[in-house]
Design an enzyme around this catalytic site. Sequence first.
Site, PDB file in Angstrom:
ATOM      1  N   GLU A  22       1.018  -1.178  -0.137  1.00  0.00           N
ATOM      2  CA  GLU A  22      -0.148   0.081  -0.050  1.00  0.00           C
ATOM      3  C   GLU A  22       0.981   1.061   0.275  1.00  0.00           C
ATOM      4  O   GLU A  22       1.652   1.420   1.029  1.00  0.00           O
ATOM      5  CB  GLU A  22      -0.371  -0.109   1.118  1.00  0.00           C
ATOM      6  CG  GLU A  22      -1.376  -1.470   1.511  1.00  0.00           C
ATOM      7  CD  GLU A  22      -2.949  -1.696   0.544  1.00  0.00           C
ATOM      8  OE1 GLU A  22      -3.061   0.098  -0.027  1.00  0.00           O
ATOM      9  OE2 GLU A  22      -3.524  -2.285   0.622  1.00  0.00           O
TER      10      GLU A  22
ATOM     11  N   CYS B 185      -2.139   8.947   2.018  1.00  0.00           N
ATOM     12  CA  CYS B 185      -1.830   8.879   0.324  1.00  0.00           C
ATOM     13  C   CYS B 185      -2.620   8.592  -0.281  1.00  0.00           C
ATOM     14  O   CYS B 185      -2.326   8.998  -1.734  1.00  0.00           O
ATOM     15  CB  CYS B 185      -1.956   7.353   0.765  1.00  0.00           C
ATOM     16  SG  CYS B 185      -3.458   6.518   1.464  1.00  0.00           S
TER      17      CYS B 185
HETATM   18  P1  NAD Z   1       8.096   4.889   4.836  1.00  0.00           P
HETATM   19  O1  NAD Z   1       8.017   4.243   3.311  1.00  0.00           O
HETATM   20  O2  NAD Z   1       9.528   5.720   5.442  1.00  0.00           O
HETATM   21  O3  NAD Z   1       7.836   3.936   5.932  1.00  0.00           O
HETATM   22  C1  NAD Z   1       7.028   2.977   6.316  1.00  0.00           C
HETATM   23  C2  NAD Z   1       7.793   1.739   7.518  1.00  0.00           C
HETATM   24  O4  NAD Z   1       8.218   0.771   6.770  1.00  0.00           O
HETATM   25  C3  NAD Z   1       8.093   2.155   8.674  1.00  0.00           C
HETATM   26  O5  NAD Z   1       7.466   1.481   9.609  1.00  0.00           O
HETATM   27  C4  NAD Z   1       9.313   2.467   8.813  1.00  0.00           C
HETATM   28  O6  NAD Z   1      10.222   2.305   9.380  1.00  0.00           O
HETATM   29  C5  NAD Z   1       9.519   0.644   7.507  1.00  0.00           C
HETATM   30  N1  NAD Z   1      10.295   1.186   6.450  1.00  0.00           N
HETATM   31  C6  NAD Z   1      11.213   2.321   5.505  1.00  0.00           C
HETATM   32  N2  NAD Z   1      12.449   1.118   5.324  1.00  0.00           N
HETATM   33  C7  NAD Z   1      11.975   0.104   4.791  1.00  0.00           C
HETATM   34  C8  NAD Z   1      12.933  -1.193   4.494  1.00  0.00           C
HETATM   35  N3  NAD Z   1      14.118  -0.669   3.213  1.00  0.00           N
HETATM   36  N4  NAD Z   1      12.781  -1.985   5.418  1.00  0.00           N
HETATM   37  C9  NAD Z   1      11.894  -2.331   6.098  1.00  0.00           C
HETATM   38  N5  NAD Z   1      10.830  -1.555   6.796  1.00  0.00           N
HETATM   39  C10 NAD Z   1      10.899  -0.034   6.157  1.00  0.00           C
HETATM   40  O7  NAD Z   1       7.052   5.298   5.206  1.00  0.00           O
HETATM   41  P2  NAD Z   1       6.248   6.684   6.006  1.00  0.00           P
HETATM   42  O8  NAD Z   1       6.965   8.583   5.655  1.00  0.00           O
HETATM   43  O9  NAD Z   1       6.442   6.365   7.159  1.00  0.00           O
HETATM   44  O10 NAD Z   1       4.756   7.081   5.325  1.00  0.00           O
HETATM   45  C11 NAD Z   1       4.460   8.154   4.306  1.00  0.00           C
HETATM   46  C12 NAD Z   1       4.236   6.708   2.662  1.00  0.00           C
HETATM   47  O11 NAD Z   1       3.233   6.165   3.165  1.00  0.00           O
HETATM   48  C13 NAD Z   1       4.076   7.713   1.931  1.00  0.00           C
HETATM   49  O12 NAD Z   1       4.248   7.376   0.950  1.00  0.00           O
HETATM   50  C14 NAD Z   1       1.791   7.505   1.599  1.00  0.00           C
HETATM   51  O13 NAD Z   1       1.354   7.703   0.274  1.00  0.00           O
HETATM   52  C15 NAD Z   1       1.924   5.724   2.071  1.00  0.00           C
HETATM   53  N6  NAD Z   1       1.444   5.296   2.747  1.00  0.00           N
HETATM   54  C16 NAD Z   1       0.630   4.883   2.306  1.00  0.00           C
HETATM   55  C17 NAD Z   1      -0.748   4.571   2.035  1.00  0.00           C
HETATM   56  C18 NAD Z   1      -1.751   3.633   1.386  1.00  0.00           C
HETATM   57  O14 NAD Z   1      -3.159   3.019   1.884  1.00  0.00           O
HETATM   58  N7  NAD Z   1      -1.584   3.326   0.114  1.00  0.00           N
HETATM   59  C19 NAD Z   1      -1.251   4.586   3.306  1.00  0.00           C
HETATM   60  C20 NAD Z   1      -0.296   5.549   4.091  1.00  0.00           C
HETATM   61  C21 NAD Z   1       0.703   6.037   3.556  1.00  0.00           C
END
Ligand code: NAD
Length: 521
Positions: A239, A273
Amino acid sequence: MVTSKTLTIESVNPANKEVLGEFPVMSESQVKEVVDGAWKAFEDWQIMDFGKRARYILKLRKIIAAQSEDIAKLISQEVGKPLSEAYASELTGTLDTCVWLADNAERLLKDQMISLNSPILSTKQSVVAFEPLGVIGVISPWNYPFSIPMMTILMSIMVGNTVVLKPSEKSTLVGIKIGDLFKEAGFPEGVVQVVTGDRVTGKYLSEAKLSRLIFTGSVEGGRKVMQQAANGIVPVTLELGGKDAAVVLPSAPVKWTARGIAWGAFTNAGQACASIERLYILKSKNSEKFLDELVNFTKELKVGPAVDPNVDIGPVIDQVQLDKIKNLVDDAVENGASILTGGGVIEEHGGFFFEPTILTNVNNSMRIMREETFGPVLPVMIVETEDEVVDLVNDSEFGLTASIWGKNLKRAEDIARDLEVGTVYINDCLFSHASPQLPWGGIKQSGFGRSHSHFGLMDLVNIKHINIDAAGGSSRIWWYPYGPSRIKMMAGGLQAFHGSFPFGKLSGLCRFVSNMAKKPK
Ligand code: NAD
């Protein structure tokens, strides 16, 4: 923020930069131990009947409802959103999910009988059963730190899986609270566990022995997680981000639509998002009036710390996010965009605040129209034709949601069918993430797989097919031995069913019958 020497993460209040707590970045062996515990818990949880699992979930619902004020405050403190948003988008969806699952999961996951239409399979009966998969890893973001993980956890455990959650390092307190709520509700040990840490801990979880990994976050994170999970052939649901467009038709009521669009663009300080991140207004006698209304309404919105109940827009999550938003707005202005309102950082509150911003004179080649801004910024274009609008909406790497606004519902629905996204709203936006009955997910770089709804449940089970043949003892025409008459019989049979009418079918039937009694060789 990760403090590398001690391997801890800090939780920071984005409204005033106050440090709220410090938590361990859990190591590979700690994550493994937790995952092992989840497999142990799975042994009993998977065989528990639906009614009993539902009772646990309904007890959890009561506990969440009773503590809702504290939970809303905690969310607001850790990620900065106004309390109204914490109630509407974090708590309501979670509580509704408890009820929906308790009322519907058993029915939706009942065995299904499947009839086979081929006469040569007439002795067979197929049953499809929906069985728990095992341990589900959930890696979640900070922007909806409660509802996003909660709704996925609830769906996963209701079907008999156990869960390990890795909350965002920017919302660890809410993540820990989620774990505590399951403990308070008396869930057996190991059914829902939380591991704290940053992306390193996320990496350990995505490389662990899981049955599925559900990742919500950035495109970059999703790409990495998919690679990390690939070694263990762990299926992933992704997502990811969005650059969601809204389309205003000439039939849209000016005032009402302006309010809806402003909410879609600025709720959660634009950090959703499915925020409206691009607006296309179809040219009409109302389009300038609509834009004025939108700008004037935006100017009335109050920005500030969410402790003030009159605040409409809180801070963005951190300095990195603030810089990114400012950089995208500056880039747009350098490339010819005009600021109708906003455009700057707000220093006075001491946190990470950005003015709600509306830009015009933009086009789809600008970064502000292509990259996820994740901030309270709305670039607007006035467009001549519906065809052009469809092309512009689809001209994006993302495909999460879109919204169309207008009273001509037939036109709106026609356009909706042409848009390359996972959800289209007509006369609303965003809300459906909180409705557990509705599928959630995107296409293109917004990810794949669906969470929530019947379709989401299907991603959380082993769809097991069991085929029963009542005619044990009789041979099958596709078994050995092969031979010339067997080939003629099969070729005849194929024509009898699928050949042209009447001659193909009749000659096929004759060949089938005349070779049936012969020895194959
Ligand atoms: P992010 O990718 O930085 O982090 C999300 C989660 O993933 C965190 O818990 C982080 O620690 C973990 N993570 C990051 N890189 C990782 C890796 N290489 N391996 C394992 N875990 C990892 O995202 P964010 O800044 O927390 O959230 C914002 C993003 O999320 C935006 O792009 C937003 O659009 C998206 N989002 C999507 C939805 C959806 O339903 N499509 C909903 C909410 C947020």
